[in-house]
Enzyme design. Structure first.
Site, PDB file in Angstrom:
ATOM      1  CE  LYS A   1       7.596  -0.743  12.019  1.00  0.00           C
ATOM      2  NZ  LYS A   1       8.135  -1.182  10.704  1.00  0.00           N
TER       3      LYS A   1
ATOM      4  CG  ASP B   1      -6.804  -1.748  19.289  1.00  0.00           C
ATOM      5  OD1 ASP B   1      -5.788  -1.942  18.601  1.00  0.00           O
ATOM      6  OD2 ASP B   1      -7.958  -1.790  18.826  1.00  0.00           O
TER       7      ASP B   1
ATOM      8  CB  SER C   1       4.817   1.647  14.217  1.00  0.00           C
ATOM      9  OG  SER C   1       3.485   1.493  14.678  1.00  0.00           O
TER      10      SER C   1
ATOM     11  CE1 TYR D   1       4.082  -3.534  12.733  1.00  0.00           C
ATOM     12  CE2 TYR D   1       2.926  -1.983  14.166  1.00  0.00           C
ATOM     13  CZ  TYR D   1       3.576  -2.269  12.973  1.00  0.00           C
ATOM     14  OH  TYR D   1       3.723  -1.286  12.019  1.00  0.00           O
TER      15      TYR D   1
ATOM     16  CG  PHE E   1      -1.478   1.272   1.670  1.00  0.00           C
ATOM     17  CD1 PHE E   1      -1.981   2.202   0.780  1.00  0.00           C
ATOM     18  CD2 PHE E   1      -1.481   1.584   3.029  1.00  0.00           C
ATOM     19  CE1 PHE E   1      -2.473   3.433   1.227  1.00  0.00           C
ATOM     20  CE2 PHE E   1      -1.975   2.789   3.481  1.00  0.00           C
ATOM     21  CZ  PHE E   1      -2.459   3.717   2.580  1.00  0.00           C
ATOM     22  CB  ILE E   2       3.027   2.846   2.551  1.00  0.00           C
ATOM     23  CG1 ILE E   2       1.882   3.072   3.551  1.00  0.00           C
ATOM     24  CG2 ILE E   2       4.013   4.020   2.595  1.00  0.00           C
ATOM     25  CD1 ILE E   2       2.333   3.137   4.999  1.00  0.00           C
TER      26      ILE E   2
ATOM     27  CG  ASN F   1     -12.649  -3.854  17.467  1.00  0.00           C
ATOM     28  OD1 ASN F   1     -13.356  -4.844  17.400  1.00  0.00           O
ATOM     29  ND2 ASN F   1     -11.665  -3.622  16.624  1.00  0.00           N
TER      30      ASN F   1
END
Length: 332
Positions: free
Chosen positions: A159, A293, A131, A155, A22-23, A216
């Site tokens: 990063k 999250d 990130s 993750y 994508f990026i 969510n």
């Protein structure tokens, strides 16, 4: 964004890892438009050949199908390159929770391979995708680069390790690096399919099918949603800046504004309804909060504005409008 300010990249050799993603594919497209000679390294684990198909006839575009977990592949890709834009990674917090080993292999070992290859090839500058997950459990808002918390997912750990390695390679070997902490990037070519699809393309796809998106939690969680054009600008500024103070730093790559998930669905409905009024009547459902999250994310972009002369071109509404138009033309 005025590309004329980046004409010094014309004829430069630039490697984009993850260039079919994508990026990465948006970076490749813009660099080719400027006139740079672009090499794309991708193993197509999360990238797609259709993302780079329009570039294949361009004599300034070269594709290497390979994996950053293989050092020899990284060495071959970095040969004769002026700059590296390192986008290749396994994204997604849930993916890393389900499979932390593979995330670490790609995001840490693969990253280290690329640093070594770039160092040995004499690359002038190594710009990499960091990130916002690095801020972890820090509750401070807005997020400022030098104040982070503890990572909340594998993750996020990977990063943050990238940032530590990048800093070490400058201090140990003199390799100039810049890390860009991406905040919830969205826009054209972002994949709406798969188990780890990002929220905006996933919701767009569901709305277009008259399916109820699932938020969510209660929808009060907020993010600094960042349109792809802002991210491309930051990458170009990072490889062209002549400000020595700007090198070997990490920067928030965002807009500096936050949008709740409820506000996001309202915006998506508003813009999608211009194509199909029935979408305005699609109901929203709610599910449990997602592991790993963070509740709120809002970036300070003052450092990027000061040292890189960053000027975001797209706030959330303008970005959603452009993204929705692209999805409507490509998902129908």
């Amino acid at each position: 964004m005025d590309l004329n300010q980046f004409t010094n990249l014309k004829t430069k050799n630039i490697l984009v890892t993850g260039g079919a993603g994508f990026i990465g594919s948006n970076l490749v497209e813009t660099l080719l438009e400027i006139g740079a000679k672009v090499t794309c390294l991708d193993n197509f684990a999360t990238g797609y050949k259709h993302n780079i198909a329009p570039f294949l006839p361009n004599e300034n575009f070269h594709l290497i199908e390979g994996d950053i977990r293989d050092l020899k592949t990284c060495e071959a890709a970095c040969k004769n390159q002026d700059f590296v834009l390192h986008e290749a990674a396994l994204g997604s917090v849930p993916r890393s929770i389900n499979d932390p080993i593979t995330s670490n292999e790609v995001n840490v070992s693969g990253f280290l391979n690329m640093l070594v290859a770039a160092r040995d090839a004499g690359v002038k500058r190594f710009v990499y995708a960091a990130s916002s997950s690095t801020y972890g459990d820090s509750e401070a808002l807005p997020k400022v680069e030098d104040k982070i918390g503890k990572p909340l997912s594998p993750y996020a750990i990977t990063k943050y390790v990238n940032e530590l390695y990048a800093e070490n390679f400058y201090k140990s070997y003199g390799l100039n690096t810049i890390g860009l902490r991406y905040f919830n990037v969205f826009g054209k070519r972002q994949d709406p399919n798969g188990a780890y699809a990002a929220v905006i393309p996933l919701f767009v796809k569901q709305f277009m099918a008259y399916q109820s998106p699932v938020i969510n939690g209660d929808g009060s969680y907020s993010r600094d949603f960042t349109y792809i054009d802002n991210v491309v600008q930051m990458n170009l500024l990072a490889i062209t800046t002549e400000n020595e103070e700007a090198l070997n730093q990490v920067y928030n790559t965002a807009v500096g504004d936050r949008t709740t998930l409820v506000q996001l669905t309202d915006l998506l409905k508003k813009h999608l309804s211009t194509f199909d009024s029935a979408i305005a009547k699609v109901e929203i459902t709610h599910g449990p909060n997602r592991k790993g999250d963070i509740p709120h994310s809002l970036a300070s972009v003052e450092k990027a504005e000061k040292l890189l002369n960053y000027k975001p071109t797209h706030a959330i509404d303008a970005g959603i409008e452009e993204a929705v138009e692209w999805y409507w033309g490509n998902l129908k």
